[in-house]
Design an enzyme around this catalytic site. Sequence first.
Site, PDB file in Angstrom:
ATOM      1  CE  LYS A 153     -25.450  87.417-110.667  1.00 51.66           C
ATOM      2  NZ  LYS A 153     -25.295  86.020-110.277  1.00 51.66           N
ATOM      3  CG  ASN A 154     -25.818  86.866-106.598  1.00 50.27           C
ATOM      4  OD1 ASN A 154     -26.190  86.500-107.719  1.00 50.27           O
ATOM      5  ND2 ASN A 154     -24.548  87.023-106.288  1.00 50.27           N
TER       6      ASN A 154
ATOM      7  NE  ARG B 149     -22.756  76.325-109.682  1.00 47.01           N
ATOM      8  CZ  ARG B 149     -23.246  76.312-108.450  1.00 47.01           C
ATOM      9  NH1 ARG B 149     -23.771  77.395-107.964  1.00 47.01           N
ATOM     10  NH2 ARG B 149     -23.251  75.211-107.727  1.00 47.01           N
TER      11      ARG B 149
ATOM     12  CB  CYS C  29     -18.876  78.442-114.051  1.00 48.37           C
ATOM     13  SG  CYS C  29     -18.456  79.183-112.482  1.00 48.37           S
TER      14      CYS C  29
ATOM     15  NE  ARG D  13     -20.165  78.524-108.530  1.00 49.89           N
ATOM     16  CZ  ARG D  13     -20.800  79.634-108.886  1.00 49.89           C
ATOM     17  NH1 ARG D  13     -20.661  80.105-110.091  1.00 49.89           N
ATOM     18  NH2 ARG D  13     -21.618  80.230-108.046  1.00 49.89           N
ATOM     19  N   PRO D  14     -19.517  72.245-106.783  1.00 45.55           N
ATOM     20  CG  PRO D  14     -18.413  71.184-105.045  1.00 45.55           C
ATOM     21  CD  PRO D  14     -18.251  72.285-106.054  1.00 45.55           C
ATOM     22  CB  ILE D  15     -24.959  70.794-105.526  1.00 45.68           C
ATOM     23  CG1 ILE D  15     -25.176  69.484-106.293  1.00 45.68           C
ATOM     24  CG2 ILE D  15     -24.957  71.982-106.474  1.00 45.68           C
ATOM     25  CD1 ILE D  15     -26.571  69.373-106.925  1.00 45.68           C
ATOM     26  CG  ASP D  16     -20.273  68.684-101.570  1.00 45.13           C
ATOM     27  OD1 ASP D  16     -20.260  69.694-102.294  1.00 45.13           O
ATOM     28  OD2 ASP D  16     -19.522  68.573-100.585  1.00 45.13           O
TER      29      ASP D  16
ATOM     30  CG  ASP E 187     -19.627  87.506-106.124  1.00 46.79           C
ATOM     31  OD1 ASP E 187     -20.847  87.441-105.888  1.00 46.79           O
ATOM     32  OD2 ASP E 187     -18.925  86.500-106.331  1.00 46.79           O
TER      33      ASP E 187
ATOM     34  CB  ILE F 134     -14.938  82.127-101.841  1.00 44.80           C
ATOM     35  CG1 ILE F 134     -14.869  83.040-100.607  1.00 44.80           C
ATOM     36  CG2 ILE F 134     -16.337  81.525-102.027  1.00 44.80           C
ATOM     37  CD1 ILE F 134     -15.215  82.368 -99.286  1.00 44.80           C
TER      38      ILE F 134
ATOM     39  NE  ARG G  33     -24.715  84.165-116.243  1.00 45.95           N
ATOM     40  CZ  ARG G  33     -24.377  82.972-115.740  1.00 45.95           C
ATOM     41  NH1 ARG G  33     -23.336  82.331-116.219  1.00 45.95           N
ATOM     42  NH2 ARG G  33     -25.049  82.446-114.745  1.00 45.95           N
TER      43      ARG G  33
HETATM   44  C1  EPZ Z   1     -23.405  82.444-104.487  1.00 47.83           C
HETATM   45  O1  EPZ Z   1     -22.943  81.302-105.197  1.00 47.83           O
HETATM   46  C2  EPZ Z   1     -23.427  83.583-105.485  1.00 47.83           C
HETATM   47  N1  EPZ Z   1     -24.340  83.277-106.573  1.00 47.83           N
HETATM   48  C3  EPZ Z   1     -22.017  83.801-106.037  1.00 47.83           C
HETATM   49  O2  EPZ Z   1     -22.069  84.940-106.906  1.00 47.83           O
HETATM   50  C4  EPZ Z   1     -21.084  84.126-104.867  1.00 47.83           C
HETATM   51  O3  EPZ Z   1     -19.767  84.259-105.371  1.00 47.83           O
HETATM   52  C5  EPZ Z   1     -21.131  82.981-103.852  1.00 47.83           C
HETATM   53  O4  EPZ Z   1     -22.504  82.787-103.422  1.00 47.83           O
HETATM   54  C6  EPZ Z   1     -20.282  83.266-102.624  1.00 47.83           C
HETATM   55  O5  EPZ Z   1     -20.689  84.441-102.012  1.00 47.83           O
HETATM   56  C7  EPZ Z   1     -25.671  83.475-106.396  1.00 47.83           C
HETATM   57  O6  EPZ Z   1     -26.114  83.871-105.340  1.00 47.83           O
HETATM   58  C8  EPZ Z   1     -26.558  83.193-107.571  1.00 47.83           C
HETATM   59  P1  EPZ Z   1     -21.478  78.994-102.250  1.00 47.83           P
HETATM   60  P2  EPZ Z   1     -23.029  79.826-104.509  1.00 47.83           P
HETATM   61  O7  EPZ Z   1     -22.378  77.816-102.245  1.00 47.83           O
HETATM   62  O8  EPZ Z   1     -24.277  79.701-103.749  1.00 47.83           O
HETATM   63  C9  EPZ Z   1     -18.252  75.507-102.413  1.00 47.83           C
HETATM   64  C10 EPZ Z   1     -21.806  86.117-108.912  1.00 47.83           C
HETATM   65  O9  EPZ Z   1     -20.798  86.529-109.497  1.00 47.83           O
HETATM   66  N2  EPZ Z   1     -19.409  74.600-102.271  1.00 47.83           N
HETATM   67  O10 EPZ Z   1     -21.409  79.870-101.042  1.00 47.83           O
HETATM   68  O11 EPZ Z   1     -22.721  78.838-105.559  1.00 47.83           O
HETATM   69  C11 EPZ Z   1     -18.247  76.186-103.767  1.00 47.83           C
HETATM   70  O12 EPZ Z   1     -17.640  75.349-104.740  1.00 47.83           O
HETATM   71  C12 EPZ Z   1     -21.807  84.723-108.313  1.00 47.83           C
HETATM   72  O13 EPZ Z   1     -22.870  86.773-108.764  1.00 47.83           O
HETATM   73  C13 EPZ Z   1     -19.189  73.236-102.128  1.00 47.83           C
HETATM   74  O14 EPZ Z   1     -18.040  72.769-102.111  1.00 47.83           O
HETATM   75  O15 EPZ Z   1     -21.778  79.921-103.500  1.00 47.83           O
HETATM   76  C14 EPZ Z   1     -17.455  77.442-103.516  1.00 47.83           C
HETATM   77  O16 EPZ Z   1     -16.084  77.136-103.598  1.00 47.83           O
HETATM   78  C15 EPZ Z   1     -20.504  83.977-108.553  1.00 47.83           C
HETATM   79  N3  EPZ Z   1     -20.258  72.398-102.035  1.00 47.83           N
HETATM   80  C16 EPZ Z   1     -17.828  77.811-102.081  1.00 47.83           C
HETATM   81  O17 EPZ Z   1     -18.364  76.612-101.488  1.00 47.83           O
HETATM   82  C17 EPZ Z   1     -21.542  72.862-102.058  1.00 47.83           C
HETATM   83  O18 EPZ Z   1     -22.486  72.038-101.954  1.00 47.83           O
HETATM   84  C18 EPZ Z   1     -18.865  78.911-101.982  1.00 47.83           C
HETATM   85  O19 EPZ Z   1     -20.015  78.454-102.639  1.00 47.83           O
HETATM   86  C19 EPZ Z   1     -21.752  74.252-102.206  1.00 47.83           C
HETATM   87  C20 EPZ Z   1     -20.671  75.114-102.302  1.00 47.83           C
END
Ligand code: EPZ
Length: 416
Positions: free
Chosen positions: A22-23, A92, A116, A121-124, A305, A327, A397
């Site tokens: 999926k990812n 998201r 969620c 899960r911010p996107i900053d 995960d 995480i 999902r």
């Molecule tokens: C991906 O999410 C995966 N989703 C997640 O899998 C996985 O848990 C995660 O990576 C970590 O490995 C997909 O690939 C679709 P991150 P992503 O950006 O990209 C913080 C599942 O169950 N952060 O590495 O959202 C964030 O809040 C899902 O399949 C910021 O603060 O993960 C989190 O605490 C769940 N600002 C941490 O970093 C940002 O701009 C990791 O987030 C981006 C992230």
Amino acid sequence: MDSIHIYGGNFLRGETKVQGSKNAVLPILAASLLVKGTCVIKNCPRIADVYHMQNLLQELGCFVTWAGNTVTVNALHVNDNRMSGESVTRMRSSVMLLGAMLGRLGEVTMAYPGGCVIGSRPIDIHLSALRNMGVEIEEQERLFTAKAKRLQGIELKLPFPSVGATENVVLAAVTAEGTTVLEHAAKEPEIEALCGFLKAAGAEIDGVGSNKLVIHGVKELHEAKYTVPSDRIVAGTYLTAALAAGGSIFLENAPAGQLGALLAVAEEMGGCVTVNEEGVGIDVMHRLKAYPYLKTEVHPGFPTDLQSPLMAALSVAQGKSVIEENIFENRFRIVDDLQRMGAEIEVVKNKAYIDGVETLKGMHVEAEELRGGAALVVAGLAAEGRSIVRNRHFIERGYENICKDLRNLGADINIG
Ligand code: EPZ
């Protein structure tokens, strides 16, 4: 009913094939927007998140068709640069379309992807990286518009190796002006898969598999065919099912090279792991030992995960285990339900203290999110008697057919 019924307490025996990732497939589908033509993506899992990404691509003007697990995307006419609030906030990972749309059209308006239950899960990190590439971002209440006449290659170091932010920078950089050097990039296997697809479409990316990616912008990408790798989290979930219920299983196509952290934990607990070119097997013929201290980390550390599925297995292991979740800020959601099943777990801040019990008892429980829901299924397999896991849709999902797969492994499990 939107549920899964399990009669647990039996050893697992058998083998099953692991679905596509999926990812990995979600960012690859987003990347297909960059190709003014047709891309063929094989081994796509038929799961809700992929169907949702398909709808988003179709909203933008793409033609998407399926043949078995092969998806064909024709992105010749991408004519819309606005993505409606509902469709973005429902999943998201639609945020990955940001980098692809900027690369394709130079502009995109989209809603902020929601948080969620596992975290805000911010996107900053995404937005700040794109601003550095020359993207103007106008933020409104619930929407934002990102614009870039020409994306500029830059040298950039992420403050945290965010998977999604790394994917968005790569998607924006592959057709940008000049070269982008991205340091402190995420190096999850899904990044390698995305780069593999993009290179098959003519992108020039060095350092794949490391945390320093060098992307030389090219004028445009061309049509490509790509096969999605197997899903390491689905494979890992089924391995935790054997750790929890005991037995002897084999997972065909399981990506052993991506499961190192879990396999090391499984062996430490007393499982007997087999790895060969066909996949991964595990034999669990006696009650396993606890795992004293587990920390979730970015790849190649233990994946967040698989934290909840492993917690279900540690709930019946012999002795005390500690899990530290580093995480996401709220990823111990299943503790209440596990306690109702008889588990002894205490949560203090980002640590869960588990005192393994002999058996769990079957219970009616509720999935609140994808991996927590899968973990409750794992717990049901270990529990005596019947468990009902409600809100199956969360699990669907990411798992193409968790009931069929686990039935192949000898579980007494059906949709309800
Ligand atoms: C991906 O999410 C995966 N989703 C997640 O899998 C996985 O848990 C995660 O990576 C970590 O490995 C997909 O690939 C679709 P991150 P992503 O950006 O990209 C913080 C599942 O169950 N952060 O590495 O959202 C964030 O809040 C899902 O399949 C910021 O603060 O993960 C989190 O605490 C769940 N600002 C941490 O970093 C940002 O701009 C990791 O987030 C981006 C992230």
